[in-house]
Design a protein around this motif. Sequence first.
Motif, short mmCIF file in Angstrom:
data_model
loop_
_atom_site.label_atom_id
_atom_site.label_comp_id
_atom_site.label_asym_id
_atom_site.label_seq_id
_atom_site.Cartn_x
_atom_site.Cartn_y
_atom_site.Cartn_z
N PHE A 27 -0.08 1.48 3.99
CA PHE A 27 0.22 0.63 5.14
C PHE A 27 0.55 -0.76 4.58
CE2 PHE A 27 -2.23 3.98 7.01
CZ PHE A 27 -1.85 4.05 8.35
N THR A 28 1.75 -1.26 4.87
CA THR A 28 2.13 -2.55 4.30
C THR A 28 3.24 -3.20 5.11
OG1 THR A 28 2.93 -3.67 2.29
CG2 THR A 28 3.81 -1.47 2.72
N GLU A 29 3.34 -4.51 5.01
CA GLU A 29 4.46 -5.25 5.60
C GLU A 29 5.56 -5.50 4.57
OE1 GLU A 29 2.28 -8.35 3.40
OE2 GLU A 29 1.81 -6.47 4.43
N LEU A 43 3.51 -2.10 8.80
CA LEU A 43 2.67 -2.85 9.72
C LEU A 43 3.57 -3.59 10.70
CD1 LEU A 43 0.06 -4.39 7.24
CD2 LEU A 43 -0.19 -2.35 8.66
N TRP A 54 -6.32 -5.65 9.46
CA TRP A 54 -5.26 -4.64 9.52
C TRP A 54 -5.79 -3.24 9.21
CZ3 TRP A 54 -1.10 -4.69 12.04
CH2 TRP A 54 -0.34 -5.85 12.21
N TYR A 57 -5.88 -0.70 11.93
CA TYR A 57 -4.61 -0.09 12.38
C TYR A 57 -4.47 1.34 11.90
CZ TYR A 57 0.46 0.23 13.21
OH TYR A 57 1.72 0.60 13.64
N TRP A 127 -9.41 1.42 16.90
CA TRP A 127 -8.21 0.62 17.13
C TRP A 127 -8.02 0.27 18.61
CZ3 TRP A 127 -4.95 -2.60 15.06
CH2 TRP A 127 -3.74 -2.87 15.70
#
Length: 222
Positions: A27-29, A43, A54, A57, A127
Motif C-alpha cells: 500500500f503506497t502513494e 493510497l 494509513w 486502510y 476501517w
Amino acid sequence: KYGPEYVNKLYNMIQRHLTVPHRFVCFTENSAGLDPKIEIIPLPATESLHGWWWKLYMFKPGHFAPGDTNLFFDLDMVVVGNINKFLNYLPGEFVGLENLNRVFKRYPSTLGSAVLRWPAETYTDIWTEFKKNPGSAMRWPGDQDWIWRLHQSQIKFFPREWIISYKWEARNLKELVKGNDRRQRFKTIKNPTIPIDTAVLAFHGSPDPHEVEDPIIVDNWR
C-alpha cells in the motif's frame, strides 16, 4: 518514512522465507523504484491521514478475496527465518505481535501492529468505524491502540520468541548511544546470538536496519 529499498528488501526477504504460494502487496502513494513483481494498492489522495494511521486502510472492504489470509509486516522488520508458521498458527484467528514494551515488565500485554495476521474481509470495522470519525479515533496514541480498543477480546499473540526486538532483546538498551540528531545508534558492532525459533527481528524507533552494521542484519536485510 522509508524509500523503495525498504519495500524491495522486505519483498526479497519474504521470497526467501515464505515457501507457500502468496501475493506480495504494498500500500503506497508512490510506487517509483519498486520491484515490478510487487503488487500495488494505491493510497487515496487525502490530507486527513498521515503516518501509521494509513495502516487501518488495509482493513477497508474489497482489497482482498474472502478466504485469503493476510499477513502484514512493517517495512522495518528483518526476516531471518522461515515464516510459514505465521500462517499456520491459530488458523482463522486474528493474531499479532505482542507489544515490545513487554520487555520492561511494567505494562499489561497489548497489541503491537508491526506484524499482523487475519482472515481477509474480516475485522473491516477497524476501517469503517475509523472513517466515521477519524479525528476522534486519532486521539488514541496510534493505530495499534485503535485496533486493540476494538478487538482486544479476539486478538491473540504470536509466541514471543518468533518476533523479538533487535535493540531491546537481541541486543541491549545499554549498548545504544544517542547522537546530536537524537537518534539512537549502537556503540559497537556485534553479532548477537538469536534464539533458534526467532524468525523476525523487529526494529522500532531508531536505529533503522540501514544504520546497523551487525553481520546478522547486513546478511539478512537484502
